[in-house]
Write an enzyme that holds these catalytic residues in place. Structure first.
Site, PDB file in Angstrom:
ATOM      1  N   HIS A 168       3.351   8.434   6.334  1.00  0.00           N
ATOM      2  CA  HIS A 168       2.648   7.607   7.762  1.00  0.00           C
ATOM      3  C   HIS A 168       1.059   7.319   7.734  1.00  0.00           C
ATOM      4  CE1 HIS A 168       3.152   6.910  12.018  1.00  0.00           C
ATOM      5  NE2 HIS A 168       1.735   7.231  11.739  1.00  0.00           N
ATOM      6  N   GLU A 169       0.371   8.558   7.010  1.00  0.00           N
ATOM      7  CA  GLU A 169      -1.167   8.290   7.139  1.00  0.00           C
ATOM      8  C   GLU A 169      -0.946   7.545   6.003  1.00  0.00           C
ATOM      9  OE1 GLU A 169      -2.808   8.619   9.825  1.00  0.00           O
ATOM     10  OE2 GLU A 169      -1.190  10.070  10.200  1.00  0.00           O
ATOM     11  N   HIS A 171      -1.559   3.953   7.274  1.00  0.00           N
ATOM     12  CA  HIS A 171      -2.669   3.717   8.081  1.00  0.00           C
ATOM     13  C   HIS A 171      -3.365   3.247   7.149  1.00  0.00           C
ATOM     14  CE1 HIS A 171      -1.017   4.208  11.916  1.00  0.00           C
ATOM     15  NE2 HIS A 171      -0.570   5.459  11.954  1.00  0.00           N
ATOM     16  N   HIS A 192      -5.212  -1.211   7.139  1.00  0.00           N
ATOM     17  CA  HIS A 192      -6.535  -0.857   7.324  1.00  0.00           C
ATOM     18  C   HIS A 192      -7.780  -1.790   6.046  1.00  0.00           C
ATOM     19  CE1 HIS A 192      -8.810   0.989  10.824  1.00  0.00           C
ATOM     20  NE2 HIS A 192      -7.461   2.468  10.338  1.00  0.00           N
TER      21      HIS A 192
END
Length: 210
Positions: A72-73, A76, A80
């Site tokens: 999940h991270e 992110h 970006h």
């Protein structure tokens, strides 16, 4: 849900670090680092340092839950890199949200107290209350923009875990349930913020009628 699948370990022995690194590399993000931090569920992506910070409970863990969180991270970080609009909006309004959250309730309460005076006092009180409501709405907007950001990161994570063969077919549902449960906490945060915003508006409306 997290506790349940944190006890289910992958047969391949892939760790949270391994999963995040694979996803980053698969998207050409070799420059994004991965660091270990203390705690449990303190995982996050820091766009300023361009680093994914994985908690002690995730970094070296081989659990299905840890793999889901790490992926999940990484999602992110990919957002970006690709310029995903909602996460850009969220990042842009963070300073405004922090400022508004700090001042919203004090301004509203000051305005509420000032409202019981002369016409001039009532006018100033109204300005304070409206400003407090406006500042609080920044937090609600932040929660609203956060929803698509988090759901999208989880969708990216699940797709990467499946297509990259990080988890087996019978391990994927556990990661999906963990991320779905996490996403619901953001839904709850939005509902709570909306309810509080409505409460402030109703109090203001009642004060005006008085």
């Amino acid at each position: 849900t997290y506790s349940k699948y944190n006890k289910v370990h992958t047969r391949s022995g892939v760790t949270g670090f391994d999963a995040a690194r694979r996803i980053l590399d698969a998207n050409g993000l070799y420059n994004v680092g991965i660091a270990r931090i203390r705690g449990e569920l303190t995982d996050h992506y820091d766009p300023r340092a361009n680093v994914i910070r994985l908690s002690d409970a995730t970094y070296a863990s081989t659990s299905v839950a840890a793999i889901g969180v790490a992926a999940h991270e990484a999602g992110h970080a990919v957002q970006h890199a690709e310029g995903y609009v909602p996460i850009k909006v969220r990042s842009a309004i963070i300073p405004l949200t922090r400022f508004g959250s700090f001042l919203a309730m004090p301004l509203f309460l000051i305005g509420l107290l000032m409202g019981s005076g002369s016409y001039l006092g009532y006018g100033i009180g109204t300005i304070f209350m409206v400003t407090g409501i406006l500042f609080f709405s920044f937090s609600t907007l932040f929660q609203l923009v956060t929803l698509p950001t988090e759901f999208n990161a989880s969708a990216r994570a699940m797709r990467a875990l499946e297509e990259g063969g990080v988890l087996t077919a019978d391990e994927l549902p556990g990661a999906r349930k963990t991320l779905s449960a996490a996403a619901l906490t953001y839904v709850a945060a939005l509902v709570t913020s909306l309810a509080q915003l409505l409460r402030l508006i109703l109090v203001f409306g009642g004060r005006r009628r008085d």
